[in-house]
Design an enzyme around this catalytic site. Structure first.
Site, short mmCIF file in Angstrom:
data_model
loop_
_atom_site.label_atom_id
_atom_site.label_comp_id
_atom_site.label_asym_id
_atom_site.label_seq_id
_atom_site.Cartn_x
_atom_site.Cartn_y
_atom_site.Cartn_z
N ASP A 134 -30.18 -17.10 -26.89
CA ASP A 134 -31.40 -16.46 -26.40
C ASP A 134 -31.25 -16.29 -24.90
O ASP A 134 -30.64 -17.12 -24.23
CB ASP A 134 -32.63 -17.30 -26.70
CG ASP A 134 -33.00 -17.30 -28.18
OD1 ASP A 134 -32.60 -16.38 -28.90
OD2 ASP A 134 -33.71 -18.22 -28.61
N ASP A 154 -34.41 -11.17 -32.09
CA ASP A 154 -35.77 -11.70 -32.21
C ASP A 154 -36.80 -10.61 -31.94
O ASP A 154 -37.79 -10.48 -32.66
CB ASP A 154 -36.01 -12.85 -31.22
CG ASP A 154 -35.18 -14.09 -31.53
OD1 ASP A 154 -34.75 -14.25 -32.68
OD2 ASP A 154 -34.98 -14.89 -30.60
#
Length: 188
Positions: A134, A154
């Protein structure tokens, strides 16, 4: 039972949607590659002031860092369980995409396309690395920020789910209508 020939025919008809899913997967994978290669040492990179900041993060949980802080006794189970859950979710999404009537459920098809592409990106990351990279942090300043870092996959999954909800709730795209229509056709 669904025949292989009918699945292949549906894939051919909806190939643009499956290609977009693959494109989302590729963009996500390439972005994670560059983040892993170039951002680890830098740690924080301001892209657009304080609004968009890249912060390298290893996510062992699910989207937006959920399940990252679970008790140590079950911490080793979660990554393996998530691989299985995401894999089966991708299969379900694939078959939903095969069964969707694009003319009546275009927004839902677009949403499922985004969900499939994002799921592929995170699943491959999880299989290859054991975690998901991330890196996107958004906010207005140092104190007013979205609490979790995320990645393109995401974002794609989240936007895809929102598009599906808009299609189903606001535009009344109905998945049961196909069954009703098929039932009427059979009775004729």
């Amino acid at each position: 039972m669904i025949k292989l020939n009918s699945i292949i025919e549906e894939i051919k008809i909806k190939k643009v949607y499956f290609l977009i899913s693959i494109l989302i997967f590729v963009v996500d994978t390439v972005s994670k590659y560059f983040i892993d290669k170039y951002l680890q040492e830098i740690v924080i990179k301001r892209v657009i002031g304080d609004m968009l900041v890249f912060v390298y993060t290893r996510n062992y949980g699910v989207s937006f860092g959920f399940l990252n802080n679970v008790p140590e006794t079950i911490q080793h189970i979660i990554p393996e369980l998530l691989k299985v859950v995401v894999f089966f979710a991708m299969i379900i999404v694939f078959f939903i995409m095969i069964s969707i009537n694009v003319k009546k459920q275009k927004l839902s098809m677009i949403g499922f396309t985004m969900v499939l592409g994002g799921a592929m990106g995170n699943l491959v990351d999880r299989i290859m690395r054991g975690y998901v990279t991330d890196f996107i942090s958004m906010g207005f300043n140092e104190t007013i920020r979205f609490p979790y870092n995320y990645n393109i996959a995401d974002a794609s999954i989240t936007i895809g789910i929102c598009i599906i909800a808009i299609g189903v709730f606001l535009f009344k795209e109905d998945f049961d209508k196909k069954k009703i229509d098929n039932g009427k056709e059979e009775n004729l």
